[in-house]
Design a protein around this motif. Structure first.
Motif, short mmCIF file in Angstrom:
data_model
loop_
_atom_site.label_atom_id
_atom_site.label_comp_id
_atom_site.label_asym_id
_atom_site.label_seq_id
_atom_site.Cartn_x
_atom_site.Cartn_y
_atom_site.Cartn_z
N GLY A 141 0.80 -1.22 0.00
CA GLY A 141 0.00 0.00 0.00
C GLY A 141 0.84 1.27 0.00
N LEU A 142 1.93 1.26 0.77
CA LEU A 142 2.77 2.45 0.85
C LEU A 142 3.48 2.73 -0.47
N THR A 145 1.19 4.36 -3.15
CA THR A 145 0.45 5.60 -2.93
C THR A 145 1.29 6.80 -2.47
N VAL A 161 -1.13 10.08 3.54
CA VAL A 161 -1.85 8.96 2.93
C VAL A 161 -3.04 8.62 3.83
N LEU A 163 -5.54 6.07 5.23
CA LEU A 163 -5.58 4.62 5.45
C LEU A 163 -6.91 4.22 6.06
N GLU A 171 -7.29 -0.18 2.70
CA GLU A 171 -7.31 0.70 1.53
C GLU A 171 -6.43 1.91 1.80
N PHE A 172 -5.51 2.16 0.87
CA PHE A 172 -4.61 3.31 0.93
C PHE A 172 -5.01 4.27 -0.18
N THR A 207 -5.41 9.70 8.54
CA THR A 207 -4.53 10.26 7.52
C THR A 207 -3.16 10.50 8.17
N LEU A 213 5.41 7.94 6.94
CA LEU A 213 5.20 6.67 6.24
C LEU A 213 6.43 6.25 5.45
#
Length: 384
Positions: A141-142, A145, A161, A163, A171-172, A207, A213
């Motif tokens: 995910g990271l 995004t 991001v 999350l 979901e990202f 967020t 992140l």
């Protein structure tokens, strides 16, 4: 305080926590790293905290006398990274905050500051939540995004991001107002052993700043499997692995309803081999840089091919053609070439599909036969 530890271990962990040291500290103590020598566990703990991001690590050390001190992060890192690969002795004079660093034939003395001045790391109260997230899902995910977050601090909520976690999915989402990257991923495979507690104990919607992140991504890349413990409340989030803790302030405000930006239906679909598309785009991007970073894509349904073209007046012009499976009518559309490249690099599949309606409405890139990712980007108006 007196301890002995290997130079390689100390240098590695100082570099890790040093990423949370304030670049422009508002107070001298924020330029320091806190050292905690624990006699009971025979370990050395290191903490850096810039009031928004905190990193805490611990590793084995021979603690002769427990104690705590803070030292200038840059100076300490510069000294230790250049020491020979031998044991390092760190000792604090009881009378003041002068610290001796001894290794091989070298002896250095550094002035520290008392730990009482160092800010406390945020704690999650009793009303906070704890959950466990799979490392592989987080990394996926990271990487899909973070690149789409905004660097504009005036749009604070977009610098993170978003999350969302439920009992069976993550979901990202990230957007800077010009493009949107969304990745949905499941949790542990059915044949994997469950985590000690339920993988997700509660619904989660936060967020998180992109800077935090990026550090989490580095931290998780050392682990790559299993799950990471996550604690959070309305203000802070804590990610905790075996010997590392990352703490981040959450971003205030409501994240945009990005799902309503994605069109429900498309008049045109173009299926392409991703690497061919990416290579051609990287070649033509050399010319796009000369002018305005815009690449024009001509979709030819009759010939079943797309053409990429760039014109930089008085400098150069270029054109690349690629085979494609096209449904829908011919169209010309233009994009910022950097945004298009970013999306193609992040899509995790050999084949991709570009979905669009007309030259002025958002286009969507999706991978075929891979993770459920959506990359939406706004076209650029073509001026003849």
């Amino acid at each position: 305080m007196r301890l002995i530890c290997p130079q390689s271990q100390l240098a590695t962990h100082l570099a890790l926590v040093g990423r949370a040291v304030a670049s422009r500290p508002t107070h001298p103590i924020l330029a320091n790293i806190r050292l905690d020598a624990d006699g009971a566990s025979q370990s050395l703990g290191l903490i850096a905290f810039d009031l928004n991001l905190g990193i805490q690590v611990s590793f084995s050390a021979q603690v002769v006398e427990p104690g705590s001190i803070t030292l200038p992060a840059k100076l300490l890192n510069d000294i230790v990274s250049r020491l020979p690969d031998e044991d390092v002795t760190i000792a604090v004079d009881k009378e003041n905050t002068m610290v001796s660093i001894i290794c091989g034939s070298g002896r250095y003395q550094v002035h520290g500051l008392p730990v009482e001045e160092f800010p406390e790391l945020p704690q999650i109260g009793e009303d906070g939540e704890t959950t466990y997230l799979p490392v592989d899902s987080m990394l996926s995910g990271l990487s899909s995004t973070i690149f789409a977050t905004s660097a504009d601090e005036t749009k604070r909520i977009l610098t993170g991001v978003h999350l969302t976690a439920t009992a069976d999915s993550l979901e990202f989402a990230a957007t800077d107002g010009h493009r949107l990257a969304v990745l949905q991923t499941g949790f542990l495979d059915a044949d994997e052993p469950p985590v000690t507690e339920d993988t997700v104990t509660t619904n989660l919607e936060v967020t998180i700043p992109a800077r935090a992140l990026r550090e989490l991504e580095r931290m998780l890349n050392q682990q790559t499997e299993g799950a990471i413990a996550v604690k959070f409340d309305t203000a802070n989030m804590i990610f905790q692995s075996a010997n590392q803790i990352l703490i981040s302030r959450l971003l205030d405000g409501s994240y945009p309803n990005y799902r309503q930006l994605i069109p429900n239906r498309f008049e045109r679909q173009v299926t392409l081999e991703r690497k061919l598309f990416l290579s051609a785009l990287e070649r033509i991007a050399v010319l796009a840089d000369q002018k305005n970073n815009i690449v024009k894509i001509t979709i030819n349904a009759t010939a079943q091919e797309i053409s990429l073209s760039v014109e930089a007046p008085d400098v150069a012009a270029g054109r690349e053609s690629l085979p494609a499976q096209i449904s829908g009518e011919d169209v010309e559309i233009a994009f910022n070439v950097k945004y298009l490249l970013d999306g193609l690099k992040a899509l995790p599949s050999n084949e991709i599909q570009m979905q669009l309606n007309n030259p002025t409405s958002p286009a969507v890139l999706v991978p075929l036969g891979a993770a459920k990712m959506t990359y939406l980007l706004m076209p650029v108006q073509i001026r003849n």
